[in-house]
Design an enzyme around this catalytic site. Structure first.
Site, short mmCIF file in Angstrom:
data_model
loop_
_atom_site.label_atom_id
_atom_site.label_comp_id
_atom_site.label_asym_id
_atom_site.label_seq_id
_atom_site.Cartn_x
_atom_site.Cartn_y
_atom_site.Cartn_z
N LYS A 9 0.89 -0.93 0.13
CA LYS A 9 0.09 0.05 0.48
C LYS A 9 0.66 0.82 -0.17
O LYS A 9 2.25 1.34 0.29
CB LYS A 9 -0.55 0.14 1.24
CG LYS A 9 -2.33 -1.29 1.54
CD LYS A 9 -2.90 -1.18 2.66
CE LYS A 9 -3.89 -2.02 2.70
NZ LYS A 9 -4.68 -2.03 4.13
N TYR A 49 -12.22 -2.56 -2.43
CA TYR A 49 -12.56 -3.06 -1.03
C TYR A 49 -13.68 -2.86 -0.83
O TYR A 49 -14.57 -2.30 -0.06
CB TYR A 49 -12.06 -1.75 -0.46
CG TYR A 49 -10.74 -2.19 -0.42
CD1 TYR A 49 -10.12 -2.81 0.70
CD2 TYR A 49 -9.79 -0.82 -0.78
CE1 TYR A 49 -8.60 -2.70 1.31
CE2 TYR A 49 -8.65 -1.16 -0.40
CZ TYR A 49 -7.81 -2.46 0.79
OH TYR A 49 -6.42 -2.48 1.04
N PHE A 57 -15.10 3.02 7.44
CA PHE A 57 -13.74 3.55 7.10
C PHE A 57 -13.44 2.93 5.82
O PHE A 57 -12.17 3.69 5.83
CB PHE A 57 -12.75 2.61 8.24
CG PHE A 57 -12.91 1.11 7.70
CD1 PHE A 57 -12.41 0.21 6.49
CD2 PHE A 57 -13.69 0.10 8.36
CE1 PHE A 57 -12.60 -1.19 6.53
CE2 PHE A 57 -14.07 -1.24 8.79
CZ PHE A 57 -13.11 -1.73 7.40
N ARG A 85 -0.72 -14.68 4.24
CA ARG A 85 -1.54 -14.10 5.25
C ARG A 85 -1.07 -14.03 6.41
O ARG A 85 -0.75 -12.75 7.29
CB ARG A 85 -2.71 -14.77 4.86
CG ARG A 85 -4.21 -14.06 4.22
CD ARG A 85 -4.34 -12.87 4.56
NE ARG A 85 -5.87 -12.97 5.02
CZ ARG A 85 -6.65 -11.66 5.48
NH1 ARG A 85 -6.29 -10.49 4.41
NH2 ARG A 85 -7.47 -11.44 6.01
N THR A 91 -4.49 -8.28 10.93
CA THR A 91 -4.69 -6.69 10.64
C THR A 91 -4.27 -5.45 11.16
O THR A 91 -4.07 -4.93 10.64
CB THR A 91 -6.47 -7.32 10.31
OG1 THR A 91 -7.54 -7.66 9.65
CG2 THR A 91 -7.26 -5.30 9.46
N ARG A 102 3.49 -6.72 9.02
CA ARG A 102 2.74 -5.99 10.11
C ARG A 102 2.95 -5.93 11.79
O ARG A 102 2.98 -4.27 11.96
CB ARG A 102 0.67 -5.90 10.08
CG ARG A 102 0.54 -5.67 8.53
CD ARG A 102 -0.63 -6.02 8.54
NE ARG A 102 -1.42 -5.90 7.38
CZ ARG A 102 -3.09 -6.69 7.12
NH1 ARG A 102 -3.02 -7.47 7.22
NH2 ARG A 102 -3.24 -5.97 6.11
N ASN A 112 -1.88 -0.07 7.67
CA ASN A 112 -0.50 -1.63 7.77
C ASN A 112 0.16 -1.86 6.43
O ASN A 112 -0.27 -3.81 6.40
CB ASN A 112 -2.26 -2.72 7.92
CG ASN A 112 -3.08 -2.14 7.36
OD1 ASN A 112 -2.76 -2.65 5.76
ND2 ASN A 112 -3.85 -3.21 7.18
N HIS A 115 -2.07 -5.83 1.54
CA HIS A 115 -3.05 -6.34 1.28
C HIS A 115 -2.21 -7.74 0.51
O HIS A 115 -1.26 -7.76 -0.04
CB HIS A 115 -3.73 -5.50 0.60
CG HIS A 115 -5.14 -7.03 -0.05
ND1 HIS A 115 -5.91 -6.80 0.59
CD2 HIS A 115 -4.70 -7.38 -1.48
CE1 HIS A 115 -6.85 -7.95 0.28
NE2 HIS A 115 -6.20 -8.33 -1.26
N GLU A 126 -9.24 -10.73 -7.35
CA GLU A 126 -8.23 -9.73 -7.05
C GLU A 126 -7.23 -9.94 -8.57
O GLU A 126 -6.78 -8.63 -8.51
CB GLU A 126 -7.62 -9.89 -5.50
CG GLU A 126 -8.81 -9.66 -4.36
CD GLU A 126 -8.18 -9.27 -3.11
OE1 GLU A 126 -9.48 -8.91 -2.69
OE2 GLU A 126 -7.11 -9.92 -3.20
P1 DAT Z 1 -7.02 -7.55 5.81
O1 DAT Z 1 -6.23 -6.45 5.30
O2 DAT Z 1 -6.55 -7.66 7.17
O3 DAT Z 1 -7.79 -8.00 4.84
P2 DAT Z 1 -9.67 -6.66 6.39
O4 DAT Z 1 -10.20 -6.82 4.70
O5 DAT Z 1 -10.64 -7.21 7.32
O6 DAT Z 1 -7.92 -6.63 6.63
O7 DAT Z 1 -9.33 -4.69 5.99
C1 DAT Z 1 -9.31 -3.96 4.99
C2 DAT Z 1 -8.30 -2.94 5.02
O8 DAT Z 1 -9.14 -1.76 5.80
C3 DAT Z 1 -7.57 -3.31 6.44
O9 DAT Z 1 -6.14 -4.12 5.79
C4 DAT Z 1 -6.93 -1.99 7.08
C5 DAT Z 1 -8.78 -1.40 6.88
N1 DAT Z 1 -9.49 -1.74 8.29
C6 DAT Z 1 -10.24 -3.13 8.53
N2 DAT Z 1 -10.91 -2.40 9.76
C7 DAT Z 1 -10.57 -0.86 9.94
C8 DAT Z 1 -11.19 -0.05 11.15
N3 DAT Z 1 -12.17 -1.32 11.91
N4 DAT Z 1 -10.42 0.80 10.78
C9 DAT Z 1 -9.91 1.49 9.60
N5 DAT Z 1 -9.50 0.31 9.19
C10 DAT Z 1 -9.85 -0.90 8.39
MG MG Z 2 -9.18 -8.11 3.53
#
Ligand code: DAT
Ligand code: MG
Length: 149
Positions: A9, A49, A57, A85, A91, A102, A112, A115, A126
């Protein structure tokens, strides 16, 4: 062979962690089959996303991912989706184990660094979203016999 989609990212690129992050996957033994530096369009960001579009968010996430270049990557290997992963870590970097990307480099959930696809089917969609078929490279690393029995 299984494939996953990884994106470094904007924070990872700006912090000059590209080589470090790609190196972790190379050293593990996974094969690079796609790699490009790119500015992400808002359309691609919203599609990528899409599962989060109702979350509070979501707007900030989309704005962040389009704010500065990302490195898009496709990796191949047995079990690469789940293992990828694990290499990435939880996350929220405050909960990620040390030794994960991370866990070693992140300090907040909104920054973080990376992805990684969360399932084989997600990876397939994807990869199709981010890469044209002709951008994926078929090749045989000479090291394969030293990595797989
Ligand atoms: P991951 O990236 O571990 O697959 P995710 O798919 O649940 O996690 O979320 C996508 C991204 O969104 C994550 O990398 C960071 C952001 N994110 C997730 N939960 C969040 C939150 N509670 N507050 C802010 N950003 C968040
Ligand atoms: Mg995800």
């Amino acid at each position: 062979m299984e494939r996953t989609f990884i994106a470094i990212k904007p924070d990872g690129v700006q912090r000059k962690l590209v080589a470090e992050i790609i190196g972790r996957f190379e050293q593990k033994g996974f094969k690079l089959v796609g790699l490009k530096l790119m500015k992400v369009s808002k359309e691609l960001a919203e599609q990528h996303y899409g599962v989060h579009k109702e979350r509070p968010f979501f707007p900030g996430l989309v704005e962040f991912i389009i704010s500065s270049p990302v490195v898009a990557i496709v990796l191949e290997g047995d079990g690469v989706v789940a293992a990828g992963r694990k290499i990435i870590g939880a996350t929220n970097p405050l909960n990620s184990e040390p030794g994960t990307i991370r866990g070693d480099y992140g300090a907040s959930i909104g920054r973080n660094l990376i992805h990684g696809s969360d399932a084989i089917e997600t990876a397939q969609s994807e990869i199709a979203m981010w890469f044209k078929e002709e951008e994926l490279v078929t090749w045989e690393p000479t090291m394969t016999k030293w990595i797989y029995e």
